[in-house]
Design a protein around this motif. Structure first.
Motif, PDB file in Angstrom:
ATOM      1  N   SER A 120       0.822  -1.214   0.000  1.00 50.22           N
ATOM      2  CA  SER A 120       0.000   0.000   0.000  1.00 50.22           C
ATOM      3  C   SER A 120       0.859   1.268   0.000  1.00 50.22           C
ATOM      4  N   SER A 121       1.828   1.305  -0.885  1.00 47.62           N
ATOM      5  CA  SER A 121       2.737   2.437  -0.994  1.00 47.62           C
ATOM      6  C   SER A 121       2.926   2.802  -2.462  1.00 47.62           C
ATOM      7  N   GLU A 122       3.612   3.903  -2.698  1.00 52.68           N
ATOM      8  CA  GLU A 122       3.891   4.301  -4.081  1.00 52.68           C
ATOM      9  C   GLU A 122       4.751   3.259  -4.786  1.00 52.68           C
ATOM     10  N   GLU A 123       5.720   2.715  -4.054  1.00 50.35           N
ATOM     11  CA  GLU A 123       6.593   1.692  -4.636  1.00 50.35           C
ATOM     12  C   GLU A 123       5.814   0.422  -4.979  1.00 50.35           C
ATOM     13  N   SER A 124       4.901   0.006  -4.096  1.00 45.97           N
ATOM     14  CA  SER A 124       4.124  -1.207  -4.375  1.00 45.97           C
ATOM     15  C   SER A 124       3.160  -0.989  -5.530  1.00 45.97           C
ATOM     16  N   ALA A 125       2.712   0.271  -5.736  1.00 47.69           N
ATOM     17  CA  ALA A 125       1.851   0.569  -6.882  1.00 47.69           C
ATOM     18  C   ALA A 125       2.617   0.358  -8.187  1.00 47.69           C
ATOM     19  N   LYS A 126       3.880   0.810  -8.224  1.00 53.92           N
ATOM     20  CA  LYS A 126       4.704   0.599  -9.418  1.00 53.92           C
ATOM     21  C   LYS A 126       4.997  -0.882  -9.626  1.00 53.92           C
ATOM     22  N   LEU A 127       5.312  -1.579  -8.550  1.00 57.72           N
ATOM     23  CA  LEU A 127       5.593  -3.013  -8.645  1.00 57.72           C
ATOM     24  C   LEU A 127       4.360  -3.794  -9.106  1.00 57.72           C
ATOM     25  N   ALA A 128       3.188  -3.338  -8.672  1.00 59.29           N
ATOM     26  CA  ALA A 128       1.952  -4.033  -9.045  1.00 59.29           C
ATOM     27  C   ALA A 128       1.806  -4.104 -10.562  1.00 59.29           C
ATOM     28  N   MET A 129       1.934  -2.968 -11.240  1.00 65.38           N
ATOM     29  CA  MET A 129       1.779  -2.948 -12.691  1.00 65.38           C
ATOM     30  C   MET A 129       2.945  -3.660 -13.374  1.00 65.38           C
ATOM     31  N   GLN A 130       4.116  -3.532 -12.821  1.00 66.64           N
ATOM     32  CA  GLN A 130       5.299  -4.170 -13.404  1.00 66.64           C
ATOM     33  C   GLN A 130       5.144  -5.688 -13.452  1.00 66.64           C
ATOM     34  N   PHE A 131       4.677  -6.276 -12.347  1.00 68.34           N
ATOM     35  CA  PHE A 131       4.533  -7.728 -12.298  1.00 68.34           C
ATOM     36  C   PHE A 131       3.263  -8.204 -13.011  1.00 68.34           C
ATOM     37  N   VAL A 132       2.226  -7.371 -13.032  1.00 74.32           N
ATOM     38  CA  VAL A 132       1.052  -7.714 -13.843  1.00 74.32           C
ATOM     39  C   VAL A 132       1.463  -7.840 -15.305  1.00 74.32           C
ATOM     40  N   TYR A 133       2.288  -6.898 -15.758  1.00 73.49           N
ATOM     41  CA  TYR A 133       2.737  -6.934 -17.150  1.00 73.49           C
ATOM     42  C   TYR A 133       3.639  -8.142 -17.405  1.00 73.49           C
ATOM     43  N   LEU A 134       4.404  -8.547 -16.417  1.00 69.55           N
ATOM     44  CA  LEU A 134       5.207  -9.767 -16.576  1.00 69.55           C
ATOM     45  C   LEU A 134       4.298 -10.970 -16.792  1.00 69.55           C
ATOM     46  N   HIS A 135       3.289 -11.083 -15.961  1.00 64.32           N
ATOM     47  CA  HIS A 135       2.424 -12.272 -15.991  1.00 64.32           C
ATOM     48  C   HIS A 135       1.531 -12.327 -17.227  1.00 64.32           C
ATOM     49  N   TRP A 136       1.245 -11.177 -17.838  1.00 62.60           N
ATOM     50  CA  TRP A 136       0.332 -11.145 -18.983  1.00 62.60           C
ATOM     51  C   TRP A 136       1.028 -10.658 -20.247  1.00 62.60           C
ATOM     52  N   GLY A 137       2.343 -10.623 -20.229  1.00 64.97           N
ATOM     53  CA  GLY A 137       3.090 -10.050 -21.340  1.00 64.97           C
ATOM     54  C   GLY A 137       3.547 -11.056 -22.370  1.00 64.97           C
ATOM     55  N   VAL A 138       4.707 -10.795 -22.944  1.00 66.66           N
ATOM     56  CA  VAL A 138       5.203 -11.598 -24.065  1.00 66.66           C
ATOM     57  C   VAL A 138       5.475 -13.045 -23.672  1.00 66.66           C
ATOM     58  N   SER A 139       5.743 -13.297 -22.402  1.00 68.24           N
ATOM     59  CA  SER A 139       6.003 -14.670 -21.958  1.00 68.24           C
ATOM     60  C   SER A 139       4.771 -15.549 -22.178  1.00 68.24           C
ATOM     61  N   ALA A 140       3.619 -15.013 -21.851  1.00 67.02           N
ATOM     62  CA  ALA A 140       2.377 -15.776 -22.029  1.00 67.02           C
ATOM     63  C   ALA A 140       2.125 -16.073 -23.501  1.00 67.02           C
ATOM     64  N   TRP A 141       2.213 -15.055 -24.314  1.00 65.89           N
ATOM     65  CA  TRP A 141       1.888 -15.220 -25.730  1.00 65.89           C
ATOM     66  C   TRP A 141       2.937 -16.037 -26.467  1.00 65.89           C
ATOM     67  N   ALA A 142       4.158 -16.057 -25.960  1.00 67.90           N
ATOM     68  CA  ALA A 142       5.189 -16.897 -26.580  1.00 67.90           C
ATOM     69  C   ALA A 142       4.834 -18.377 -26.433  1.00 67.90           C
ATOM     70  N   CYS A 143       4.245 -18.748 -25.300  1.00 67.15           N
ATOM     71  CA  CYS A 143       3.818 -20.147 -25.114  1.00 67.15           C
ATOM     72  C   CYS A 143       2.792 -20.528 -26.176  1.00 67.15           C
ATOM     73  N   TYR A 144       1.856 -19.628 -26.438  1.00 63.34           N
ATOM     74  CA  TYR A 144       0.851 -19.889 -27.467  1.00 63.34           C
ATOM     75  C   TYR A 144       1.487 -19.943 -28.852  1.00 63.34           C
ATOM     76  N   ALA A 145       2.402 -19.001 -29.097  1.00 67.70           N
ATOM     77  CA  ALA A 145       2.990 -18.872 -30.432  1.00 67.70           C
ATOM     78  C   ALA A 145       3.852 -20.076 -30.796  1.00 67.70           C
ATOM     79  N   VAL A 146       4.535 -20.658 -29.811  1.00 68.06           N
ATOM     80  CA  VAL A 146       5.365 -21.837 -30.084  1.00 68.06           C
ATOM     81  C   VAL A 146       4.511 -22.963 -30.659  1.00 68.06           C
ATOM     82  N   VAL A 147       3.409 -23.235 -29.996  1.00 62.95           N
ATOM     83  CA  VAL A 147       2.519 -24.298 -30.478  1.00 62.95           C
ATOM     84  C   VAL A 147       1.862 -23.885 -31.790  1.00 62.95           C
ATOM     85  N   GLY A 148       1.412 -22.634 -31.871  1.00 57.18           N
ATOM     86  CA  GLY A 148       0.712 -22.165 -33.057  1.00 57.18           C
ATOM     87  C   GLY A 148       1.558 -22.217 -34.315  1.00 57.18           C
TER      88      GLY A 148
END
Length: 516
Positions: A120-148
């Motif tokens: 619940s701080s300014e730093e945790s707000a930045k970390l929140a979006m940073q890790f959300v983007y990690l979990h929903w970013g290129v890593s996720a779509w790369a798994c799909y793209a390999v099979v596709g």
């Protein structure tokens, strides 16, 4: 195991056994699922993280290298769908329902309980979006793209059946049509069934929560079963209309509803803060991508990484056969370079913007406006967070109904693609599977979803999904090598063909010159 229906009957039998165990021995199934999940987190987390990063690196290599020029089909083939429709189908058939479920809840969860530092701080707000983007970013779509990309290459370029076993042809040859190839297809079918059943489970829990919030309908197993039955009847009925009919129209409807919801929150919410959060999050994500991708917390308990990062990466691996197979089906005629840009980066930007609008607005309300009710909702019942968030906007009832409709339509789209892919694999790569096969798989998906909810709720859904990721990761790593080998051989064939054509042209020129 050489019968034409071996894959179908084998995978159906195993699915029915799992359903039976869940019905008659729910505690034992829940215990086994949780123990499997704990073992994976404690002993194989590094393998999941390393595999996902490798998939991304592999996709970038074949997309940007000389392999990128290879077309997924004949050289004269061109894309079957317009790019906008293609992207919409990619998006809605994969993670759309999950974005609605986690759009508010996940960023707020990280803001309250960050991976490190003070909550619940300014730093945790930045970390929140940073890790959300990690979990929903290129890593996720790369798994799909390999099979596709692997399946599309062997299906459309090499004219092999539309089954995952086909991608192992450079390593196994005609043995892909034997017992080992059928075993691969059975394993893929089971992962798809569990993956889409989990998605239905998440959607059902959220819709039930929304109905409770709006109309007081109790949050109970019986309410959830009723929702599953209604949704299942809709997607089983719509799937018989065919890919060009239902899928295309539902995908377009998905995007319209999603954009309408986003636009409403964007313009009535903290617009300037949302845009700043969007760009700040992308910058932090890009700057820290390598470190976050390999973060295992070896010197601490690592419970946060286990609960979130490993869960998500396991989720993307488990979903890869389903989404990858569907992506392959709609990508005929595109070059590998075009495929990688479209299938990895374009949907990621959409997902990032979604979280900036929904999650960024929620964090802004908590941090700058002192509206801690959203944080309380996330901590107590994650399925209610979205509806609590809507209370701070005009027409909150309308927004809640729109979100529930969006969840249902997203799921119907995903289920349509799932039963279509299951039908293809069940019928030995038949690109137009029979309606009876698709209907049977639609019923099985609904039954598995009900069993997973009954045996563990949200945690049971997560456990079942991640448990399938380890064998699939191994399979996908071998798939990368097989695809590389196939692409390398294809380039040699293309060079020989080009040299032969040039030689014929030279001969014709010489003949013409002599006649002259």
């Amino acid at each position: 195991m050489n019968g034409k229906r071996t894959v179908f009957f084998s995978s159906l039998a195993i699915s029915l056994v799992l359903i039976s165990i869940g019905v008659f021995a729910p505690k034992q199934m829940e215990s086994f699922s949780n123990n499997s999940l704990e073992f994976i987190y404690n002993n194989l987390g590094w393998f999941i993280l390393g595999s996902v990063f490798f998939f991304f690196a592999f996709c970038m290599y074949i997309g940007l290298s000389k392999f990128g020029q290879i077309r997924l089909g004949e050289d004269h083939d061109r894309p079957e769908y317009k790019t906008a429709t293609w992207v919409g189908m990619l998006f809605s058939a994969s993670i759309g329902i999950s974005l609605v479920f986690w759009g508010v809840a996940e960023p707020v969860s990280y803001y309250i309980d960050p991976p490190f530092g003070k909550g619940s701080s300014e730093e945790s707000a930045k970390l929140a979006m940073q890790f959300v983007y990690l979990h929903w970013g290129v890593s996720a779509w790369a798994c799909y793209a390999v099979v596709g990309v692997s399946l599309a290459f062997f299906q459309f370029r090499k004219k092999l059946p539309a089954s995952l076993s086909s991608v192992f042809y450079p390593l196994m040859g005609d043995k892909i049509r034997g017992p080992f190839g059928k075993l691969i297809d059975v394993m893929v079918i089971l992962s798809i069934v569990i993956g889409i059943a989990t998605s239905l489970g998440f959607g059902t829990l959220q819709v039930n929560s929304g109905m409770n919030y709006l109309w007081g309908i109790p949050v109970s197993f019986y309410s959830q079963i009723a929702i599953i039955l209604v949704v299942s009847l809709i997607y089983v009925g719509s799937t018989v209309s065919g890919l060009h009919g239902a899928m295309k129209n539902l995908s377009n409807l998905n995007m319209i509803l999603a954009f309408a919801l986003l636009a409403f929150i964007l313009f009535l919410g903290p617009t300037q803060s949302i845009l700043k959060i969007f760009f700040q999050g992308i910058g932090d994500y890009a700057q820290n991508f390598i470190g976050m991708s390999f973060r295992t917390e070896p010197y601490s308990e690592g419970s946060w990484i286990a609960s979130w990062t490993l869960f998500y990466f396991g989720w993307w691996i488990a979903w890869a056969p389903l989404v990858g197979s569907f992506v392959a089906r709609i990508s005929k005629g595109r070059t590998i370079k075009e495929f990688m840009i479209g299938a990895i980066f374009i949907p990621v930007i959409g997902a990032f913007f979604w979280f900036a609008v929904m999650g960024g607005s929620a964090i802004d309300l908590i941090q700058n406006m002192g509206e801690t009710a959203i944080a309380t909702a996330v901590s107590t019942d994650v399925t209610s967070a979205l509806f609590k968030f809507f209370e701070f906007f005009p027409m909150s009832v309308f927004l809640s109904i729109l979100a529930m409709v969006l969840v249902l339509v997203f799921f119907i789209t995903s289920a349509n693609s799932a039963v279509f892919v299951l039908g293809m694999i069940s019928e030995n790569g038949n690109p137009n599977p029979s309606h009876s096969t698709k209907v049977i798989w639609g019923v099985v998906i609904a039954a598995v979803s009900a069993v997973l909810i009954m045996t563990g709720g949200l945690s049971g859904l997560q456990s079942a999904l991640v448990a399938t990721s380890i064998p699939l990761a191994v399979l996908m790593l071998v798939m990368c090598y097989s695809t590389y080998k196939g692409l390398k051989d294809e380039l040699k064939t293309m060079r020989v063909s080009k040299s032969h054509q040039e030689h014929i042209v030279d001969i014709r020129k010489n003949v013409t010159t002599k006649k002259a």
